[in-house]
Motif scaffolding. Structure first.
Motif, PDB file in Angstrom:
ATOM      1  N   GLU A 134       0.847  -1.204   0.000  1.00 39.05           N
ATOM      2  CA  GLU A 134       0.000   0.000   0.000  1.00 39.05           C
ATOM      3  C   GLU A 134       0.880   1.251   0.000  1.00 39.05           C
ATOM      4  O   GLU A 134       1.880   1.308   0.720  1.00 39.05           O
ATOM      5  N   HIS A 183      -0.312   5.273   0.454  1.00 38.93           N
ATOM      6  CA  HIS A 183      -1.488   6.148   0.548  1.00 38.93           C
ATOM      7  C   HIS A 183      -1.203   7.395   1.370  1.00 38.93           C
ATOM      8  O   HIS A 183      -0.247   7.448   2.150  1.00 38.93           O
ATOM      9  N   HIS A 199      -0.378   6.132   9.624  1.00 38.35           N
ATOM     10  CA  HIS A 199      -0.805   5.110  10.580  1.00 38.35           C
ATOM     11  C   HIS A 199       0.016   5.166  11.861  1.00 38.35           C
ATOM     12  O   HIS A 199       1.239   5.349  11.815  1.00 38.35           O
ATOM     13  N   GLN A 250       4.008   0.209   2.388  1.00 43.01           N
ATOM     14  CA  GLN A 250       3.800  -0.682   3.536  1.00 43.01           C
ATOM     15  C   GLN A 250       3.170  -1.999   3.110  1.00 43.01           C
ATOM     16  O   GLN A 250       2.315  -2.047   2.233  1.00 43.01           O
TER      17      GLN A 250
END
Ligand code: UGY
Ligand code: MN
Length: 244
Positions: A182, A184, A188, A222
């Motif tokens: 991913e 984005h 996180h 990730q």
């Protein structure tokens, strides 16, 4: 002999990600805490737009106030959370959300550890404010990610644009993986709750285990794979429902 005595650690801090392992945790009280201390995992100092810490409370210990919205997840022990004239007893895997300005108190009934996520709320014209809530992660129905029965996501906050953050648990059967690398805009904060696995972050691979904290900044590549013979489970925050 533990390798940390030779200056070794799995912890690593980079511009767009960090892996923080318990051997490097430093405890310090936060303003207003009583009979409690904190391990501040994510903060503006590292480039994060939210704060995340583990609060360690003695019996009777309390959290300090916050000007931000606050998400709580009990890791061990039990706490009494009071808001809106009601008292909620939260045990391990119990969680709660308090919007900005929501008067509340968190008091430990016994020695307890609580994960705390705080973030200034991003208001949107025409969208109502979020509301306070308390729940139990074990009671939340999971859904398979991308149709993979080995990878379950439990969404702890309502799917409503009033909420500008999402907090989920992700549960990996041994050998299950994220279906893609991913990349984005959302960042996180991620606390390993159970088991072990392998994170790819940017161009590096990190073995991680229960108790480790990971920060993934915006656009940090990730990927995760569950390892070992038991499930891996992590608690993951992301900014959500906003344009970035
Ligand atoms: O929700 C997420 O973006 C999640 N799949 N990311 C992650 O587990 N690193
Ligand atoms: Mn992600």
């Amino acid at each position: 002999m533990p390798l940390k005595h030779l200056g070794f650690t799995r912890s690593a801090c980079h511009r767009d990600h960090a892996v923080l392992t318990p051997d490097t945790f430093v405890r310090a009280p936060l303003p207003g805490m009583k009979q409690a201390t904190a391990i501040l995992h994510a903060s503006a100092r590292m480039g994060a737009a939210f704060s995340e810490y583990t609060a360690e409370l003695e019996a009777g210990g309390v959290l300090g106030p916050t000007a931000a919205q606050r998400f709580l997840f009990v890791l061990s022990g039990s706490v009494i959370l009071e808001f809106g004239g009601e008292a909620h007893s939260l045990r391990a895997d119990g969680y709660a959300f308090l919007p900005e300005g929501c008067a509340h108190a968190v008091t430990a009934s016994e020695p307890s550890r609580v994960e705390v996520i705080e973030k200034p709320y991003v208001r949107l014209a025409g969208v109502s404010d979020p509301w306070p809530l308390a729940g139990d992660e074990r009671a939340v129905a999971g859904r398979p990610l991308g149709g993979d029965d080995g990878l379950n996501v439990r969404t702890l906050l309502p799917a409503d644009p009033a909420f500008d953050m999402a907090v989920n648990t992700m549960i990996y059967a041994p050998g299950a993986t994220l279906p893609m690398v991913e990349i984005h805009v959302m960042e996180h904060g991620c606390l390993m709750l159970e088991g072990e696995g392998l994170f790819r972050l940017a161009d590096q691979w990190y073995p991680v285990t229960a108790g480790d904290f990971t920060w993934m900044g915006p656009y940090c590549p990730q990927w995760f794979a569950g390892l070992g013979k038991a499930r891996a489970r992590y608690l993951i925050y992301k900014d959500w429902n906003r344009a970035g």
